[in-house]
Design a protein around this motif. Sequence first.
Motif, PDB file in Angstrom:
ATOM      1  N   ILE A  76       7.570   3.753 -10.554  1.00 30.41           N
ATOM      2  CA  ILE A  76       7.642   3.086  -9.285  1.00 30.41           C
ATOM      3  C   ILE A  76       7.786   1.790  -9.348  1.00 30.41           C
ATOM      4  O   ILE A  76       8.689   0.937  -8.754  1.00 30.41           O
ATOM      5  N   THR A  77       7.041   1.040 -10.175  1.00 22.23           N
ATOM      6  CA  THR A  77       7.009  -0.356 -10.255  1.00 22.23           C
ATOM      7  C   THR A  77       8.306  -0.937 -10.846  1.00 22.23           C
ATOM      8  O   THR A  77       8.777  -2.172 -10.900  1.00 22.23           O
ATOM      9  N   ALA A  78       8.952  -0.111 -11.935  1.00 17.49           N
ATOM     10  CA  ALA A  78       9.861  -0.536 -12.677  1.00 17.49           C
ATOM     11  C   ALA A  78      11.251  -0.179 -11.734  1.00 17.49           C
ATOM     12  O   ALA A  78      12.279  -1.065 -11.841  1.00 17.49           O
ATOM     13  N   ALA A  79      11.179   0.907 -10.852  1.00 17.78           N
ATOM     14  CA  ALA A  79      12.195   0.738  -9.847  1.00 17.78           C
ATOM     15  C   ALA A  79      12.183  -0.183  -8.617  1.00 17.78           C
ATOM     16  O   ALA A  79      13.102  -0.474  -7.980  1.00 17.78           O
ATOM     17  N   LEU A  80      10.807  -0.708  -8.554  1.00 21.09           N
ATOM     18  CA  LEU A  80      10.573  -1.878  -7.242  1.00 21.09           C
ATOM     19  C   LEU A  80       9.649  -2.655  -7.713  1.00 21.09           C
ATOM     20  O   LEU A  80       8.468  -2.463  -7.759  1.00 21.09           O
ATOM     21  N   PRO A  81      10.345  -3.764  -8.438  1.00 20.72           N
ATOM     22  CA  PRO A  81       9.252  -4.473  -9.267  1.00 20.72           C
ATOM     23  C   PRO A  81       8.296  -5.643  -8.302  1.00 20.72           C
ATOM     24  O   PRO A  81       7.352  -5.895  -8.622  1.00 20.72           O
ATOM     25  N   LEU A  82       9.063  -5.940  -6.805  1.00 19.17           N
ATOM     26  CA  LEU A  82       8.297  -6.691  -5.894  1.00 19.17           C
ATOM     27  C   LEU A  82       8.448  -6.124  -4.715  1.00 19.17           C
ATOM     28  O   LEU A  82       8.890  -5.672  -4.142  1.00 19.17           O
ATOM     29  N   VAL A  83       6.988  -6.336  -3.913  1.00 18.22           N
ATOM     30  CA  VAL A  83       6.834  -5.726  -2.658  1.00 18.22           C
ATOM     31  C   VAL A  83       6.261  -7.073  -1.916  1.00 18.22           C
ATOM     32  O   VAL A  83       5.219  -7.558  -2.425  1.00 18.22           O
ATOM     33  N   ASP A  84       6.393  -7.060  -0.554  1.00 17.04           N
ATOM     34  CA  ASP A  84       5.514  -7.822   0.213  1.00 17.04           C
ATOM     35  C   ASP A  84       4.323  -7.117   0.841  1.00 17.04           C
ATOM     36  O   ASP A  84       3.190  -7.750   1.207  1.00 17.04           O
ATOM     37  N   ILE A  85       4.670  -5.925   1.032  1.00 16.08           N
ATOM     38  CA  ILE A  85       3.279  -5.067   1.468  1.00 16.08           C
ATOM     39  C   ILE A  85       3.200  -3.787   0.772  1.00 16.08           C
ATOM     40  O   ILE A  85       4.344  -3.105   0.664  1.00 16.08           O
ATOM     41  N   LEU A  86       2.083  -3.737   0.347  1.00 14.52           N
ATOM     42  CA  LEU A  86       1.748  -2.377  -0.266  1.00 14.52           C
ATOM     43  C   LEU A  86       0.688  -1.726   0.561  1.00 14.52           C
ATOM     44  O   LEU A  86      -0.382  -2.142   0.795  1.00 14.52           O
ATOM     45  N   VAL A  87       0.915  -0.681   0.840  1.00 13.23           N
ATOM     46  CA  VAL A  87       0.131   0.541   1.583  1.00 13.23           C
ATOM     47  C   VAL A  87      -0.234   1.610   0.678  1.00 13.23           C
ATOM     48  O   VAL A  87       0.570   2.406   0.471  1.00 13.23           O
ATOM     49  N   ASN A  88      -1.629   1.588   0.230  1.00 14.28           N
ATOM     50  CA  ASN A  88      -1.969   2.541  -0.637  1.00 14.28           C
ATOM     51  C   ASN A  88      -2.683   3.979   0.029  1.00 14.28           C
ATOM     52  O   ASN A  88      -3.871   3.907   0.306  1.00 14.28           O
ATOM     53  N   ASN A  89      -1.776   4.609   0.339  1.00 13.36           N
ATOM     54  CA  ASN A  89      -2.066   5.822   1.378  1.00 13.36           C
ATOM     55  C   ASN A  89      -2.260   7.002   0.680  1.00 13.36           C
ATOM     56  O   ASN A  89      -3.020   7.828   1.254  1.00 13.36           O
ATOM     57  N   ALA A  90      -1.469   7.389  -0.713  1.00 14.18           N
ATOM     58  CA  ALA A  90      -1.378   8.647  -1.101  1.00 14.18           C
ATOM     59  C   ALA A  90      -3.217   8.813  -1.228  1.00 14.18           C
ATOM     60  O   ALA A  90      -4.085   8.062  -1.779  1.00 14.18           O
ATOM     61  N   GLY A  91      -3.478  10.089  -1.046  1.00 13.67           N
ATOM     62  CA  GLY A  91      -4.659  10.482  -1.264  1.00 13.67           C
ATOM     63  C   GLY A  91      -4.861  12.202  -1.073  1.00 13.67           C
ATOM     64  O   GLY A  91      -3.833  12.703  -0.354  1.00 13.67           O
TER      65      GLY A  91
END
Length: 264
Positions: A76-91
């Motif tokens: 995921i981080t390789a495909a999207l190296p930078l974000v402004d907002i990260l929502v750690n929702n998976a659970g």
Amino acid sequence: MKIDLTGKTALVTGSTAGIGFAIARGLAKAGATTVVNGRDAARTEAAVAKLKGEAIGADVRGIAGDVGTAGGCDAITAALPLVDILVNNAGIFGPRDFFETPDEEWERFFAVNVMSGMRLSRAYLPGMRDKGWGRVLFLSSESGLNIPVEMIHYGVTKTADIALSRGLAKRMAGTGVTVNSILPGPTLSEGVAEMLAGEVEKTGKSIEDVAADFVKAHRSASIIQRAASVEEVANLCVYVASPQASATTGAALRIDGGVVDTIA
């Protein structure tokens, strides 16, 4: 108050349905370039198509990847190296007696509910710090404060999310990056609706009424005496992700309907 996230890129993990999808929809409607994530490529693509139909004109993308593994987070981080907002929702969640819960189940819950957010935060926070702006949200639960006896393993992971969020907020002190945890209570997501489907069929009541009955029976401390909607949870998340919430960090923000019996 008008929340405008134009120019911001947001990643919401576990967002093909439920609370995650509602958060993604709220962020997209506020103008953020929104990245939907799920383990399954087909479900992720379907969620992207649905979101584009509900947030007309929004820039919506999808990245499939299992955040419960180190390899999935790396992809995921390789495909999207930078974000402004990260929502750690998976659970993940599910009842199981403590004495019948093996190590493997504890490890599986920690991998998805805790390690995923840790890995992605470790990857994305430096970029936010360098830009002088960023938002990280951990979807915890009121169960992180009010450990449910029927799923202690789940509650412990949600407590860990609160602790991780607080620690990262302190680590990012003075950078313009905020980190907070969100603590929903009983919420009428697709998963909960599926769990209650048998009772709906049996009683002939609406899903909202059946969910309210469930809350009254199993979360009797609830002040609103009903399940929250996924949109109600998402509304708080969109605000916390916004520039308007710049002074809110290191907080465990409850949207639990008053289930946790505390004034703090």
